[in-house]
Design an enzyme around this catalytic site. Structure first.
Site, PDB file in Angstrom:
ATOM      1  CE  LYS A 143      -0.275  -0.443   5.004  1.00 53.50           C
ATOM      2  NZ  LYS A 143      -0.930  -1.194   6.066  1.00 53.50           N
TER       3      LYS A 143
ATOM      4  NE  ARG B 213      -6.911  -0.013  10.672  1.00 48.45           N
ATOM      5  CZ  ARG B 213      -5.666  -0.182  10.234  1.00 48.45           C
ATOM      6  NH1 ARG B 213      -4.792   0.810  10.329  1.00 48.45           N
ATOM      7  NH2 ARG B 213      -5.274  -1.321   9.716  1.00 48.45           N
TER       8      ARG B 213
ATOM      9  CE1 TYR C 286       9.344  31.982   0.737  1.00 45.54           C
ATOM     10  CE2 TYR C 286       9.642  29.610   1.015  1.00 45.54           C
ATOM     11  CZ  TYR C 286       9.307  30.698   0.220  1.00 45.54           C
ATOM     12  OH  TYR C 286       8.939  30.501  -1.078  1.00 45.54           O
TER      13      TYR C 286
ATOM     14  NE  ARG D  43      -2.894  -8.153   7.712  1.00 39.29           N
ATOM     15  CZ  ARG D  43      -3.486  -8.605   8.813  1.00 39.29           C
ATOM     16  NH1 ARG D  43      -4.126  -9.755   8.819  1.00 39.29           N
ATOM     17  NH2 ARG D  43      -3.463  -7.889   9.921  1.00 39.29           N
TER      18      ARG D  43
ATOM     19  CG  HIS E   4      -4.069  -4.458  11.690  1.00 43.07           C
ATOM     20  ND1 HIS E   4      -2.945  -5.097  11.214  1.00 43.07           N
ATOM     21  CD2 HIS E   4      -3.728  -3.146  11.769  1.00 43.07           C
ATOM     22  CE1 HIS E   4      -1.975  -4.206  11.019  1.00 43.07           C
ATOM     23  NE2 HIS E   4      -2.430  -3.018  11.350  1.00 43.07           N
TER      24      HIS E   4
ATOM     25  CB  CYS F 138      11.523  26.089   0.334  1.00 43.36           C
ATOM     26  SG  CYS F 138      12.691  27.328   0.934  1.00 43.36           S
ATOM     27  CG  MET F 139       6.165  23.030  -1.999  1.00 45.18           C
ATOM     28  SD  MET F 139       4.872  23.746  -3.024  1.00 45.18           S
ATOM     29  CE  MET F 139       3.955  24.712  -1.852  1.00 45.18           C
ATOM     30  CG  ASP F 140       9.008  23.215  -4.828  1.00 43.75           C
ATOM     31  OD1 ASP F 140       8.174  22.311  -4.734  1.00 43.75           O
ATOM     32  OD2 ASP F 140       8.716  24.419  -4.954  1.00 43.75           O
TER      33      ASP F 140
HETATM   34  C1  LIG Z   1      -0.265  -1.991   6.819  1.00 45.83           C
HETATM   35  C2  LIG Z   1      -0.863  -3.214   7.323  1.00 45.83           C
HETATM   36  C3  LIG Z   1      -0.074  -4.359   7.533  1.00 45.83           C
HETATM   37  C4  LIG Z   1       1.428  -4.346   7.475  1.00 45.83           C
HETATM   38  O1  LIG Z   1       1.924  -3.762   8.654  1.00 45.83           O
HETATM   39  P1  LIG Z   1       3.471  -3.641   8.976  1.00 45.83           P
HETATM   40  O2  LIG Z   1       3.541  -3.112  10.360  1.00 45.83           O
HETATM   41  O3  LIG Z   1       4.038  -2.674   7.988  1.00 45.83           O
HETATM   42  O4  LIG Z   1       4.053  -4.981   8.833  1.00 45.83           O
HETATM   43  C5  LIG Z   1      -0.733  -5.519   7.866  1.00 45.83           C
HETATM   44  N1  LIG Z   1      -2.073  -5.553   8.001  1.00 45.83           N
HETATM   45  C6  LIG Z   1      -2.850  -4.465   7.836  1.00 45.83           C
HETATM   46  C7  LIG Z   1      -4.309  -4.576   8.020  1.00 45.83           C
HETATM   47  C8  LIG Z   1      -2.272  -3.257   7.516  1.00 45.83           C
HETATM   48  O5  LIG Z   1      -3.035  -2.174   7.385  1.00 45.83           O
END
Ligand SMILES: *Cc1c(COP(=O)(O)O)cnc(C)c1O
Length: 386
Positions: A43, A141, A270, A226, A170, A318-320
């Site tokens: 992601k 969540r 700035y 995961r 999670h 700065c921004m860039d």
């Molecule tokens: C991002 C995420 C992970 C991975 O988490 P890490 O801490 O980067 O290993 C696993 N499960 C869910 C639901 C997540 O949102």
């Protein structure tokens, strides 16, 4: 320093070491018992590292499935030719359901309205809509509450367009050892899975461990882990560092666009909050700023590496662009440095000679976590794969 092909049009870029990504993937896969699958979180454009390239590298190192946060992220992978299973770690707006079905992106599911709309759409396309059931075991969540999972499944299981391909939760505190809240979440999860099985529900792949969970809690690997941050070579917490060695995959580099010796008392950037204090102080400019992920909160508090030594960033970021100072005073400089010239290489994250600036160092200065640091650097700069 591995400088192969830097971008031709900009003197600031992100370098991604795909060998490190493969090495980390193999190291994490090696923690799993045979038959346990590895789902890689790619992601946020692979935590800023480039989702498509990282997905391919992880796959070649043994990854089984991939996880994204949004529909667009899943579509990007499919359009790049990635054919392995993709789980979206959330539900989507109902308007996006046809896209999920068309591109074969599995959603996480926790409301029956969404699940049934997804099943309808899949059936209309003559497909079976695979999904993973999200259970909220204490992170508050997303997910169905543990005591409601069986009723939830009963409310959607009649639909022929739906197939449960996985059941997951999670953890909020997987990075802490011997944590009571973690144990409670684990118990609630395993209890919910058992209740589903006892009720005759096919739960698909059972998974709950993220990177810290995978490293610290092997007893909860279940059918799949995961992992995210560890694949990119960063430790999710101090507790995991002694257990696994990982190689950071991201470096951030720039080249000096200008370097001058302003008169003593001249101000920089700035607000002019940095003033040149003594003679022989060189102020150099690099072309990256907060729109590239270099948080403005770091202004005047961070170092960069040039010629293998640290130099203090000065003035507001700065921004860039931003500036850093090099004290070349031959007599009384406490940090005497060689003068820099236009085109000299500057390291913002990564190694230069014996010196190194880590995403963890920057995260600490910013009051955040390494995850946010790499995500932010993925925003605009071109990625160069080495
Ligand atoms: C991002 C995420 C992970 C991975 O988490 P890490 O801490 O980067 O290993 C696993 N499960 C869910 C639901 C997540 O949102």
């Amino acid at each position: 320093m591995p400088l192969t092909e830097e971008p031709k049009d900009r003197w600031a870029w992100v370098e991604i070491d795909l060998n490190a990504v493969r090495k980390n993937t193999r190291a994490i896969k090696a923690l799993l018992s045979r038959g346990t699958k590895l789902m890689c979180a790619v992601k946020a454009d692979g935590y800023g590292h480039g989702a498509v390239e990282c997905t391919k590298a992880m796959r070649s190192a043994g990854a089984d499935q991939f996880a994204v946060a949004t529909v667009a992220e899943g579509v990007e992978l499919r359009k790049a030719g990635i054919e392995w299973p993709i789980l979206m770690l959330n539900q989507a707006p109902e308007a996006a359901i046809p896209t999920l079905v068309e591109y074969d992106i599995m959603p996480s599911v926790f409301t029956s309205e969404f699940a049934l709309a997804y099943g309808e759409c899949a059936a209309a396309y003559d497909k079976v809509g695979k999904y993973h059931l999200a259970i909220d075991t204490g992170m508050t969540r997303i997910g169905v509450l543990p005591e409601e999972v069986v009723d939830f499944r009963h409310s959607i299981d009649f639909h022929r367009g739906l197939q449960c391909a996985g059941t997951f939760t999670h953890f909020a505190t997987a990075d802490t050892v011997r944590d009571w809240d973690f144990r409670l979440q684990a118990e609630r999860f395993m209890g919910a899975v058992k209740a589903l099985r006892d009720a005759g529900c096919d739960v698909g792949l059972v998974h709950c461990d993220n990177t810290p969970g995978t490293i610290l809690h092997p007893e909860l690997h279940n059918d799949m882990c995961r992992a995210g941050i560890g694949l990119y070579g960063l430790q999710p917490s101090e507790a995991t560092a002694p257990r696994i060695s990982l190689a950071p995959a991201m470096s951030v580099r720039a080249r000096v666009t200008r370097a001058i010796y302003p008169a003593v008392g001249e101000g920089v950037s700035y607000g002019l909050n940095y003033r040149v204090p003594t003679p022989h102080v060189q102020v150099a400019t690099i072309p990256l700023g907060y729109a590239d992920g270099l948080s403005r909160t770091l202004s005047g508090r961070m170092d960069v590496l040039v010629h293998g030594k640290r130099a203090r960033q000065v003035g507001n970021i700065c921004m860039d662009q931003c500036m850093f100072a090099v004290d070349t005073n031959p007599v009384r400089s406490y940090r005497r440095a060689t003068p820099v010239a236009e085109g000299d290489l500057v390291t913002i994250i990564g190694e230069d000679g014996d010196e190194c600036i880590t995403a963890d160092e920057m995260a600490q200065l910013r009051g955040t976590i390494n995850y946010e640091v790499t995500c932010n650097f993925g925003m605009r700069m071109e990625k160069v794969y080495v």
